[in-house]
Enzyme design. Structure first.
Site, PDB file in Angstrom:
ATOM      1  N   ASN A   9       2.203 -13.788  20.010  1.00 47.47           N
ATOM      2  CA  ASN A   9       1.296 -14.270  18.959  1.00 47.47           C
ATOM      3  C   ASN A   9       0.484 -15.427  19.537  1.00 47.47           C
ATOM      4  OD1 ASN A   9       0.008 -15.221  16.715  1.00 47.47           O
ATOM      5  ND2 ASN A   9       1.868 -15.760  15.580  1.00 47.47           N
ATOM      6  N   TRP A  10      -0.770 -15.149  19.854  1.00 50.79           N
ATOM      7  CA  TRP A  10      -1.608 -16.178  20.495  1.00 50.79           C
ATOM      8  C   TRP A  10      -2.133 -17.207  19.490  1.00 50.79           C
ATOM      9  CZ3 TRP A  10      -5.176 -12.881  24.257  1.00 50.79           C
ATOM     10  CH2 TRP A  10      -4.368 -12.247  25.212  1.00 50.79           C
ATOM     11  N   LYS A  11      -1.911 -16.975  18.218  1.00 53.37           N
ATOM     12  CA  LYS A  11      -2.383 -17.885  17.162  1.00 53.37           C
ATOM     13  C   LYS A  11      -3.868 -18.212  17.382  1.00 53.37           C
ATOM     14  CE  LYS A  11       2.308 -19.360  16.436  1.00 53.37           C
ATOM     15  NZ  LYS A  11       3.264 -20.359  16.019  1.00 53.37           N
ATOM     16  N   HIS A  94       3.273 -14.722   8.148  1.00 56.43           N
ATOM     17  CA  HIS A  94       3.677 -15.763   9.093  1.00 56.43           C
ATOM     18  C   HIS A  94       3.781 -17.096   8.353  1.00 56.43           C
ATOM     19  CE1 HIS A  94       3.671 -18.536  12.431  1.00 56.43           C
ATOM     20  NE2 HIS A  94       4.050 -17.518  13.188  1.00 56.43           N
ATOM     21  N   GLU A 166      11.727 -15.763  11.575  1.00 51.14           N
ATOM     22  CA  GLU A 166      11.115 -16.944  12.182  1.00 51.14           C
ATOM     23  C   GLU A 166      11.475 -18.181  11.361  1.00 51.14           C
ATOM     24  OE1 GLU A 166       7.664 -15.775  15.024  1.00 51.14           O
ATOM     25  OE2 GLU A 166       6.925 -16.680  13.203  1.00 51.14           O
ATOM     26  N   SER A 218      10.095 -20.715  19.279  1.00 51.60           N
ATOM     27  CA  SER A 218      10.365 -21.359  20.572  1.00 51.60           C
ATOM     28  C   SER A 218      11.070 -20.450  21.568  1.00 51.60           C
ATOM     29  CB  SER A 218      11.194 -22.635  20.388  1.00 51.60           C
ATOM     30  OG  SER A 218      10.539 -23.511  19.508  1.00 51.60           O
ATOM     31  N   GLY A 239       5.245 -17.514  20.500  1.00 53.95           N
ATOM     32  CA  GLY A 239       3.904 -18.049  20.311  1.00 53.95           C
ATOM     33  C   GLY A 239       3.469 -18.714  21.610  1.00 53.95           C
ATOM     34  N   GLY A 240       3.808 -19.989  21.752  1.00 53.96           N
ATOM     35  CA  GLY A 240       3.387 -20.773  22.923  1.00 53.96           C
ATOM     36  C   GLY A 240       3.644 -20.067  24.255  1.00 53.96           C
TER      37      GLY A 240
HETATM   38  P1  13P Z   1       6.499 -20.574  19.166  1.00 58.44           P
HETATM   39  O1  13P Z   1       7.111 -19.551  20.081  1.00 58.44           O
HETATM   40  O2  13P Z   1       5.338 -21.300  19.786  1.00 58.44           O
HETATM   41  O3  13P Z   1       7.537 -21.481  18.590  1.00 58.44           O
HETATM   42  O4  13P Z   1       5.856 -19.774  17.938  1.00 58.44           O
HETATM   43  C1  13P Z   1       6.624 -18.835  17.278  1.00 58.44           C
HETATM   44  C2  13P Z   1       5.768 -18.144  16.298  1.00 58.44           C
HETATM   45  O5  13P Z   1       5.384 -18.701  15.282  1.00 58.44           O
HETATM   46  C3  13P Z   1       5.380 -16.760  16.612  1.00 58.44           C
HETATM   47  O6  13P Z   1       4.818 -16.109  15.524  1.00 58.44           O
END
Ligand code: 13P
Length: 270
Positions: A9-11, A94, A166, A218, A239-240
Protein backbone atom coordinates in the site's frame (compact mmCIF):
# COMPACT_ATOMS: atom_id res chain seq x y z
CA UNK A 1 -2.76 -24.58 -0.52
CA UNK A 2 -3.55 -20.85 -0.59
CA UNK A 3 -1.01 -18.54 -2.21
CA UNK A 4 0.74 -16.00 -0.02
CA UNK A 5 -0.51 -12.53 -0.89
CA UNK A 6 1.71 -9.47 -0.45
CA UNK A 7 0.01 -6.13 -1.03
CA UNK A 8 2.13 -2.98 -1.03
CA UNK A 9 0.00 0.00 0.00
CA UNK A 10 1.91 3.03 -1.27
CA UNK A 11 -0.62 5.42 0.31
CA UNK A 12 -0.18 9.04 -0.88
CA UNK A 13 3.42 8.58 -1.99
CA UNK A 14 5.21 8.53 -5.36
CA UNK A 15 4.30 10.52 -8.44
CA UNK A 16 4.13 8.87 -11.85
CA UNK A 17 7.84 8.84 -12.59
CA UNK A 18 8.81 7.77 -9.05
CA UNK A 19 6.26 4.96 -9.22
CA UNK A 20 7.56 3.84 -12.59
CA UNK A 21 11.11 3.74 -11.25
CA UNK A 22 10.06 1.67 -8.24
CA UNK A 23 8.24 -0.84 -10.44
CA UNK A 24 11.27 -1.05 -12.70
CA UNK A 25 13.51 -1.84 -9.73
CA UNK A 26 11.03 -4.32 -8.25
CA UNK A 27 10.74 -6.06 -11.57
CA UNK A 28 14.50 -6.55 -11.72
CA UNK A 29 14.55 -8.09 -8.25
CA UNK A 30 11.32 -10.07 -8.15
CA UNK A 31 11.09 -13.33 -10.05
CA UNK A 32 7.92 -14.93 -11.34
CA UNK A 33 6.55 -16.75 -8.30
CA UNK A 34 3.75 -19.18 -8.83
CA UNK A 35 2.82 -19.41 -5.17
CA UNK A 36 3.22 -15.80 -4.12
CA UNK A 37 0.91 -13.11 -5.42
CA UNK A 38 2.43 -9.63 -5.42
CA UNK A 39 0.02 -6.71 -5.55
CA UNK A 40 0.88 -3.01 -5.81
CA UNK A 41 -1.54 -0.34 -4.60
CA UNK A 42 -0.29 3.00 -5.96
CA UNK A 43 -2.20 6.28 -6.03
CA UNK A 44 -5.22 6.50 -8.33
CA UNK A 45 -3.28 8.73 -10.72
CA UNK A 46 -0.57 6.18 -11.27
CA UNK A 47 -2.75 3.10 -11.84
CA UNK A 48 -3.20 3.67 -15.58
CA UNK A 49 0.49 4.10 -16.54
CA UNK A 50 1.52 1.25 -14.23
CA UNK A 51 -1.04 -1.06 -15.80
CA UNK A 52 0.87 -0.67 -19.08
CA UNK A 53 4.27 -1.07 -17.46
CA UNK A 54 3.90 -4.04 -15.14
CA UNK A 55 4.79 -7.59 -16.03
CA UNK A 56 1.46 -9.26 -15.32
CA UNK A 57 3.14 -12.54 -14.49
CA UNK A 58 4.75 -10.79 -11.51
CA UNK A 59 2.37 -8.09 -10.35
CA UNK A 60 -1.27 -7.24 -9.95
CA UNK A 61 -2.71 -3.85 -9.16
CA UNK A 62 -4.99 -2.60 -6.42
CA UNK A 63 -6.66 0.77 -5.91
CA UNK A 64 -6.56 2.29 -2.43
CA UNK A 65 -10.15 3.49 -2.54
CA UNK A 66 -13.16 4.00 -4.83
CA UNK A 67 -16.69 5.36 -4.62
CA UNK A 68 -19.69 3.04 -4.40
CA UNK A 69 -21.92 4.68 -7.02
CA UNK A 70 -21.16 3.46 -10.53
CA UNK A 71 -21.37 6.94 -12.11
CA UNK A 72 -22.95 10.34 -11.61
CA UNK A 73 -22.47 13.81 -10.19
CA UNK A 74 -19.88 12.96 -7.53
CA UNK A 75 -17.11 15.49 -8.00
CA UNK A 76 -13.65 14.17 -7.30
CA UNK A 77 -14.61 10.50 -7.05
CA UNK A 78 -13.64 7.43 -9.08
CA UNK A 79 -16.04 4.47 -9.25
CA UNK A 80 -15.41 0.74 -9.03
CA UNK A 81 -16.90 0.51 -12.52
CA UNK A 82 -14.14 2.77 -13.84
CA UNK A 83 -11.51 0.59 -12.21
CA UNK A 84 -12.82 -2.71 -13.56
CA UNK A 85 -10.24 -3.15 -16.32
CA UNK A 86 -7.37 -1.76 -14.31
CA UNK A 87 -7.25 -3.55 -10.98
CA UNK A 88 -7.81 -6.94 -9.38
CA UNK A 89 -8.32 -5.51 -5.90
CA UNK A 90 -9.50 -2.41 -4.08
CA UNK A 91 -8.52 -1.66 -0.48
CA UNK A 92 -11.66 -0.71 1.45
CA UNK A 93 -12.09 0.55 5.01
CA UNK A 94 -8.45 1.36 5.66
CA UNK A 95 -8.11 3.01 9.08
CA UNK A 96 -6.89 6.20 7.41
CA UNK A 97 -10.14 6.30 5.42
CA UNK A 98 -12.14 5.61 8.58
CA UNK A 99 -10.33 8.07 10.84
CA UNK A 100 -9.01 10.82 8.56
CA UNK A 101 -11.90 10.86 6.07
CA UNK A 102 -14.69 9.81 8.44
CA UNK A 103 -15.87 6.72 6.53
CA UNK A 104 -18.51 4.88 8.54
CA UNK A 105 -19.77 1.28 8.61
CA UNK A 106 -22.52 2.01 6.11
CA UNK A 107 -20.28 3.63 3.50
CA UNK A 108 -17.77 0.82 3.85
CA UNK A 109 -20.51 -1.79 3.39
CA UNK A 110 -21.70 0.01 0.24
CA UNK A 111 -18.15 0.12 -1.10
CA UNK A 112 -17.63 -3.60 -0.44
CA UNK A 113 -20.90 -4.39 -2.25
CA UNK A 114 -20.02 -2.13 -5.21
CA UNK A 115 -16.59 -3.71 -5.42
CA UNK A 116 -18.00 -7.23 -5.63
CA UNK A 117 -20.78 -6.12 -8.01
CA UNK A 118 -18.11 -4.84 -10.37
CA UNK A 119 -16.10 -8.05 -10.30
CA UNK A 120 -13.22 -6.68 -8.21
CA UNK A 121 -11.94 -8.38 -5.05
CA UNK A 122 -12.23 -6.27 -1.91
CA UNK A 123 -9.38 -6.10 0.58
CA UNK A 124 -11.35 -5.09 3.65
CA UNK A 125 -9.24 -3.54 6.41
CA UNK A 126 -10.40 -3.86 10.01
CA UNK A 127 -8.65 -3.15 13.30
CA UNK A 128 -8.92 -1.54 16.69
CA UNK A 129 -7.49 1.78 17.86
CA UNK A 130 -5.09 2.09 20.76
CA UNK A 131 -7.89 3.14 23.12
CA UNK A 132 -10.10 0.23 22.04
CA UNK A 133 -7.22 -2.14 22.63
CA UNK A 134 -6.59 -0.70 26.10
CA UNK A 135 -10.30 -1.11 26.87
CA UNK A 136 -10.05 -4.75 25.71
CA UNK A 137 -12.58 -4.15 22.96
CA UNK A 138 -10.59 -5.65 20.09
CA UNK A 139 -12.89 -8.64 19.50
CA UNK A 140 -16.00 -6.49 19.55
CA UNK A 141 -14.49 -3.93 17.16
CA UNK A 142 -13.39 -6.64 14.72
CA UNK A 143 -16.82 -8.26 14.92
CA UNK A 144 -18.68 -4.98 14.31
CA UNK A 145 -16.46 -3.79 11.46
CA UNK A 146 -16.53 -7.17 9.74
CA UNK A 147 -20.20 -7.96 10.21
CA UNK A 148 -21.38 -4.61 8.94
CA UNK A 149 -19.03 -4.56 5.94
CA UNK A 150 -20.02 -7.98 4.56
CA UNK A 151 -23.71 -7.88 5.38
CA UNK A 152 -24.78 -7.63 1.72
CA UNK A 153 -22.56 -10.49 0.51
CA UNK A 154 -23.22 -14.18 -0.07
CA UNK A 155 -21.03 -16.94 1.41
CA UNK A 156 -19.29 -17.42 -1.95
CA UNK A 157 -18.54 -13.73 -2.24
CA UNK A 158 -17.07 -13.69 1.26
CA UNK A 159 -14.98 -16.78 0.44
CA UNK A 160 -13.36 -14.86 -2.40
CA UNK A 161 -12.58 -11.67 -0.53
CA UNK A 162 -9.54 -10.62 1.47
CA UNK A 163 -9.68 -9.32 5.04
CA UNK A 164 -6.70 -7.42 6.42
CA UNK A 165 -6.22 -7.17 10.16
CA UNK A 166 -4.61 -3.77 10.68
CA UNK A 167 -4.42 -2.69 14.33
CA UNK A 168 -4.47 1.10 14.08
CA UNK A 169 -1.92 1.50 16.88
CA UNK A 170 0.63 -0.64 15.00
CA UNK A 171 0.51 1.31 11.73
CA UNK A 172 3.51 3.55 11.17
CA UNK A 173 2.92 6.97 9.73
CA UNK A 174 6.50 8.04 9.14
CA UNK A 175 6.50 10.42 12.11
CA UNK A 176 5.99 7.64 14.68
CA UNK A 177 8.27 5.07 13.05
CA UNK A 178 10.75 4.79 15.91
CA UNK A 179 8.31 5.11 18.80
CA UNK A 180 5.06 3.31 18.05
CA UNK A 181 4.19 -0.18 19.21
CA UNK A 182 4.55 -3.27 17.07
CA UNK A 183 1.97 -6.08 17.19
CA UNK A 184 3.29 -9.36 18.58
CA UNK A 185 2.64 -12.44 16.46
CA UNK A 186 0.52 -14.04 19.22
CA UNK A 187 -1.70 -10.96 19.32
CA UNK A 188 -2.11 -11.18 15.55
CA UNK A 189 -2.93 -14.87 15.91
CA UNK A 190 -5.73 -14.10 18.37
CA UNK A 191 -7.23 -11.47 16.06
CA UNK A 192 -7.07 -13.81 13.06
CA UNK A 193 -8.93 -16.45 15.08
CA UNK A 194 -11.62 -13.90 15.96
CA UNK A 195 -11.96 -12.91 12.29
CA UNK A 196 -12.24 -16.48 11.02
CA UNK A 197 -14.63 -17.36 13.82
CA UNK A 198 -16.88 -14.45 12.87
CA UNK A 199 -16.88 -15.54 9.23
CA UNK A 200 -17.67 -19.06 10.41
CA UNK A 201 -20.65 -17.90 12.47
CA UNK A 202 -22.01 -15.79 9.63
CA UNK A 203 -21.21 -17.88 6.55
CA UNK A 204 -20.11 -21.34 7.67
CA UNK A 205 -16.97 -23.42 7.61
CA UNK A 206 -16.20 -23.27 3.90
CA UNK A 207 -16.13 -19.47 3.82
CA UNK A 208 -14.15 -19.24 7.08
CA UNK A 209 -11.47 -21.52 5.63
CA UNK A 210 -11.41 -19.97 2.15
CA UNK A 211 -11.32 -16.27 3.02
CA UNK A 212 -7.80 -14.87 2.89
CA UNK A 213 -6.62 -12.97 5.95
CA UNK A 214 -3.65 -10.58 5.84
CA UNK A 215 -1.76 -8.74 8.54
CA UNK A 216 -0.77 -5.08 8.15
CA UNK A 217 0.98 -2.70 10.54
CA UNK A 218 4.74 -2.02 10.42
CA UNK A 219 5.48 -5.25 8.61
CA UNK A 220 8.89 -5.29 6.97
CA UNK A 221 11.67 -7.60 5.82
CA UNK A 222 12.80 -8.16 9.40
CA UNK A 223 9.48 -9.30 10.87
CA UNK A 224 7.80 -10.73 7.75
CA UNK A 225 8.70 -14.32 8.56
CA UNK A 226 7.29 -14.14 12.09
CA UNK A 227 3.97 -12.72 10.85
CA UNK A 228 3.72 -15.07 7.87
CA UNK A 229 4.18 -18.02 10.20
CA UNK A 230 1.18 -16.99 12.30
CA UNK A 231 -1.44 -19.74 11.84
CA UNK A 232 -4.28 -18.56 9.64
CA UNK A 233 -2.36 -15.67 8.02
CA UNK A 234 -2.25 -15.64 4.21
CA UNK A 235 -0.06 -12.63 3.63
CA UNK A 236 0.92 -9.09 4.50
CA UNK A 237 -0.14 -5.55 3.73
CA UNK A 238 2.93 -3.38 4.23
CA UNK A 239 2.82 0.40 3.85
CA UNK A 240 6.20 2.06 4.44
CA UNK A 241 8.22 -1.08 3.63
CA UNK A 242 6.55 -1.40 0.22
CA UNK A 243 8.10 1.91 -0.91
CA UNK A 244 11.59 0.49 -0.63
CA UNK A 245 12.36 -1.97 -3.42
CA UNK A 246 14.99 -3.82 -1.43
CA UNK A 247 12.75 -4.22 1.61
CA UNK A 248 9.65 -5.23 -0.37
CA UNK A 249 11.43 -7.66 -2.68
CA UNK A 250 13.08 -9.27 0.36
CA UNK A 251 9.59 -9.80 1.79
CA UNK A 252 8.61 -11.52 -1.46
CA UNK A 253 11.68 -13.76 -1.20
CA UNK A 254 10.77 -14.67 2.38
CA UNK A 255 7.18 -15.49 1.36
CA UNK A 256 8.47 -17.68 -1.45
CA UNK A 257 10.80 -19.58 0.90
CA UNK A 258 7.95 -20.16 3.35
CA UNK A 259 5.73 -21.50 0.56
CA UNK A 260 8.47 -23.83 -0.68
CA UNK A 261 8.98 -25.17 2.84
CA UNK A 262 5.22 -25.75 3.19
CA UNK A 263 5.18 -27.70 -0.05
CA UNK A 264 7.88 -29.99 1.28
CA UNK A 265 5.73 -30.95 4.28
CA UNK A 266 3.56 -33.91 3.31
CA UNK A 267 -0.13 -33.12 3.61
CA UNK A 268 -1.75 -35.39 6.21
CA UNK A 269 -4.84 -35.74 4.04
CA UNK A 270 -3.01 -37.20 1.09
P1 13P B 1 2.86 0.50 7.64
O1 13P B 1 3.39 -0.82 7.13
O2 13P B 1 3.62 1.68 7.11
O3 13P B 1 2.73 0.49 9.13
O4 13P B 1 1.39 0.67 7.05
C1 13P B 1 0.49 -0.37 7.19
C2 13P B 1 -0.74 -0.02 6.45
O5 13P B 1 -1.51 0.84 6.85
C3 13P B 1 -0.98 -0.74 5.18
O6 13P B 1 -2.26 -0.55 4.71
Amino acid sequence: MRKILLVGNWKMHLNTSQASLLVHRLSERIKIHRDVEVVLAPSMLVLQPLSMQIDRRKFRLAAQNAYYKDEGAFTGEVSFTMLQDLVHYVIIGHSERRHVFGENHRLIRDKVSACVRNGITPILCIGETKDERTAKETSRVLHDQLTSAVSDLTADEVSNMVIAYEPVWAISNGANYATHEIAKPDEVEKAVKVIRHNVYELYGRKASEAVRVLYGGSSNAENARAYLEVPGIDGLLPGGASLNYHEFSTMVDIADKIQSARKDIPDGNE
